[in-house]
Design a protein around this motif. Structure first.
Motif, mmCIF file in Angstrom:
data_model
loop_
_atom_site.group_PDB
_atom_site.id
_atom_site.type_symbol
_atom_site.label_atom_id
_atom_site.label_comp_id
_atom_site.label_asym_id
_atom_site.label_seq_id
_atom_site.Cartn_x
_atom_site.Cartn_y
_atom_site.Cartn_z
ATOM 1 N N ILE A 58 35.940 45.850 -25.696
ATOM 2 C CA ILE A 58 36.695 46.644 -25.413
ATOM 3 C C ILE A 58 34.825 47.714 -25.531
ATOM 4 O O ILE A 58 35.001 47.774 -26.873
ATOM 5 C CB ILE A 58 37.612 48.007 -26.245
ATOM 6 C CG1 ILE A 58 38.982 46.516 -25.455
ATOM 7 C CG2 ILE A 58 37.232 48.823 -25.604
ATOM 8 C CD1 ILE A 58 40.467 47.020 -25.894
ATOM 9 N N HIS B 89 35.613 47.262 -15.080
ATOM 10 C CA HIS B 89 35.596 46.630 -16.496
ATOM 11 C C HIS B 89 37.103 47.879 -16.160
ATOM 12 O O HIS B 89 37.555 47.560 -17.676
ATOM 13 C CB HIS B 89 35.317 46.538 -16.840
ATOM 14 C CG HIS B 89 33.793 45.265 -16.715
ATOM 15 N ND1 HIS B 89 33.698 44.091 -16.573
ATOM 16 C CD2 HIS B 89 32.906 45.902 -16.369
ATOM 17 C CE1 HIS B 89 33.567 43.367 -16.224
ATOM 18 N NE2 HIS B 89 31.817 44.299 -16.042
ATOM 19 N N PRO C 15 39.131 40.404 -25.838
ATOM 20 C CA PRO C 15 38.569 41.112 -25.321
ATOM 21 C C PRO C 15 37.667 41.791 -25.256
ATOM 22 O O PRO C 15 37.645 42.635 -27.163
ATOM 23 C CB PRO C 15 39.435 41.582 -23.806
ATOM 24 C CG PRO C 15 40.645 41.718 -25.605
ATOM 25 C CD PRO C 15 40.831 40.926 -26.414
ATOM 26 N N PHE D 210 38.226 54.109 -20.662
ATOM 27 C CA PHE D 210 38.087 52.494 -21.634
ATOM 28 C C PHE D 210 37.531 51.542 -20.552
ATOM 29 O O PHE D 210 37.879 51.553 -19.145
ATOM 30 C CB PHE D 210 39.488 52.140 -21.560
ATOM 31 C CG PHE D 210 40.334 53.041 -22.915
ATOM 32 C CD1 PHE D 210 40.483 53.302 -23.739
ATOM 33 C CD2 PHE D 210 41.585 53.781 -22.253
ATOM 34 C CE1 PHE D 210 40.394 54.605 -24.484
ATOM 35 C CE2 PHE D 210 42.355 54.627 -23.233
ATOM 36 C CZ PHE D 210 42.063 54.589 -24.196
ATOM 37 N N SER D 211 36.649 50.466 -20.898
ATOM 38 C CA SER D 211 36.849 49.508 -20.322
ATOM 39 C C SER D 211 37.044 48.264 -20.672
ATOM 40 O O SER D 211 36.990 48.255 -21.877
ATOM 41 C CB SER D 211 34.657 49.821 -20.302
ATOM 42 O OG SER D 211 34.821 50.513 -19.225
ATOM 43 N N LYS D 212 37.134 47.359 -19.719
ATOM 44 C CA LYS D 212 37.571 45.997 -21.216
ATOM 45 C C LYS D 212 36.700 44.712 -20.128
ATOM 46 O O LYS D 212 37.597 44.418 -18.592
ATOM 47 C CB LYS D 212 38.815 45.616 -20.725
ATOM 48 C CG LYS D 212 39.584 44.327 -22.157
ATOM 49 C CD LYS D 212 40.526 43.884 -21.784
ATOM 50 C CE LYS D 212 41.570 45.202 -22.511
ATOM 51 N NZ LYS D 212 42.748 44.593 -22.247
ATOM 52 N N LYS D 213 36.547 44.031 -21.311
ATOM 53 C CA LYS D 213 36.256 42.637 -20.477
ATOM 54 C C LYS D 213 36.014 41.261 -21.249
ATOM 55 O O LYS D 213 35.842 41.154 -22.569
ATOM 56 C CB LYS D 213 33.952 42.759 -19.986
ATOM 57 C CG LYS D 213 33.420 41.544 -19.270
ATOM 58 C CD LYS D 213 31.843 41.467 -19.937
ATOM 59 C CE LYS D 213 30.788 40.439 -18.941
ATOM 60 N NZ LYS D 213 29.722 40.861 -19.089
ATOM 61 N N GLU D 214 36.746 40.668 -20.547
ATOM 62 C CA GLU D 214 37.042 38.868 -21.468
ATOM 63 C C GLU D 214 35.259 37.893 -21.844
ATOM 64 O O GLU D 214 34.112 38.051 -20.510
ATOM 65 C CB GLU D 214 37.439 37.883 -20.369
ATOM 66 C CG GLU D 214 39.174 38.846 -20.104
ATOM 67 C CD GLU D 214 40.159 39.144 -21.560
ATOM 68 O OE1 GLU D 214 39.645 38.390 -22.802
ATOM 69 O OE2 GLU D 214 40.639 39.220 -21.920
ATOM 70 N N GLN E 19 45.279 46.992 -28.522
ATOM 71 C CA GLN E 19 45.150 45.623 -28.553
ATOM 72 C C GLN E 19 45.217 44.577 -30.030
ATOM 73 O O GLN E 19 44.781 45.596 -30.682
ATOM 74 C CB GLN E 19 43.414 45.837 -28.384
ATOM 75 C CG GLN E 19 42.497 44.247 -27.755
ATOM 76 C CD GLN E 19 43.340 43.630 -27.472
ATOM 77 O OE1 GLN E 19 42.934 43.892 -25.924
ATOM 78 N NE2 GLN E 19 43.906 42.355 -27.653
#
Length: 340
Positions: A277, A298, A275, A264-268, A338
């Motif tokens: 994903i 991330h 976010p 999993f990668s996440k960025k705001e 999420q």
């Protein structure tokens, strides 16, 4: 007296079964389930088709490399697609659920190939045959395999978009670093999606949907490993992020494959209220078992290197989404939740 006891037991059993059924319906009501996977060799056993069928999901999305053709010989490619379609477990699964998908390099035709692949038009038709694209579909008449489909459930719309990161993609820049295969390009004329697909994507994102799930095939957020990634074209990453912010699209979720790992990668993003994903699931029949680590600023959680598929459950009453990396015997190898 004996008959009365039997009747009472029968009534009690009936009530229990009704209660269990109602509970199951309550648990499943308002939920939209998405399955996806990538990196599937026809000559290797795939342990997941029956397991995925049991989830009673709403759609399955191929994330690329449904076969490993790596050829300019279209007869060979067609034989491999037919072999995959006729695997009994897959055939039964594909007949039980809507199937969508995109290709990656090995079912496109050549390893890491892009716009330069000279058999891409013929390859396109074979891929569309494989996933059951109707003969009169618009995608049959245009270049590339990008497509979309809207699902309406419980008064909400889930839009699924599959991108084509092969047909139009510019050549990659070779890395100087011997530990990496490719490096980010500074040439802003290079493209990932091509002019027509970018315009199409902008239009798709402008259409109202409660959730938008985008299959990219290659990773979008993880960009430090030196293999194929959107990060090899930083200006295209920036363009995609600007498009998301401009479109005001709700709950956009990215899916990817390619890497023979899952994570999993996440960025705001400043312009989004949620976010971004990127859920990577790869592979279905073989994985990067010698994986010993790589940077990903991330990343959320750990990298999974065992065979896997992705399961996403969207709760349409609460807008909560559960992401699960699934392994053999229904093992949840990693999960993420999420709210949107």
């Amino acid at each position: 007296m004996k008959n009365t006891g039997i009747r009472r037991f029968s009534i009690l059993l009936f009530c229990v079964l009704v209660f269990q059924t109602l509970c199951a319906q309550k648990e499943d009501s308002g939920a939209f389930k998405i399955l996806f996977g990538s990196c599937n060799r026809t000559e290797l056993p795939n342990p997941f088709w029956d397991q995925m069928a049991a989830t009673q999901a709403d759609v399955f999305i191929w994330g690329g490399d449904a076969i490993y053709a790596d050829t300019r010989n279209m007869r060979k490619m067609k034989r491999m697609y037919n072999a995959q379609k006729n695997i009994p477990e897959y055939k039964a699964f594909a007949e039980s659920i809507p199937v969508m998908g995109t290709w990656d390099d090995h079912d496109y035709g050549l390893n890491d190939a892009g716009a330069e692949y000279d058999q891409k038009q013929k390859s396109q038709q074979l891929f569309l045959d494989f996933i059951g694209m109707p003969s009169d579909a618009e995608t049959r008449q245009t270049e590339g395999v990008y497509a979309s489909k809207d699902f309406s459930v419980s008064g909400k719309t889930i839009k699924i978009i599959v991108l084509d990161t092969r047909y139009f993609r510019s050549s990659l820049k070779r890395a100087i670093d011997p530990e990496k295969r490719y490096a980010p390009s500074t040439d802003t004329t290079n493209t990932m999606l091509g002019k027509e697909q970018w315009a199409w994507l902008e239009n798709e994102l402008s259409e109202a949907a409660d959730f938008t799930v985008i299959m990219s095939s290659i990773q979008f957020l993880s960009n430090e490993h030196g293999f194929e990634t959107w990060g090899n074209f930083p200006h295209e990453v920036a363009r995609f992020e600007r498009l998301l912010e401009k479109s005001n699209a709700k709950a956009v979720i990215l899916l990817s494959g390619d890497r023979h790992i899952a994570e999993f990668s996440k960025k705001e993003l400043p312009g989004l209220e949620y976010p971004l994903i990127d859920f990577t699931s790869s592979g279905l029949t073989h994985t990067y078992i010698s994986f010993d680590g790589e940077p990903n600023a991330h990343r959320v959680g750990e990298v999974v290197t065992r065979k896997n598929y992705g399961l996403i459950a969207i709760d349409l009453s609460t807008n909560e989404v559960d992401f699960k990396i699934m392994g053999e015997n229904n093992q949840v190898m990693q999960a993420l939740t999420q709210d949107y």
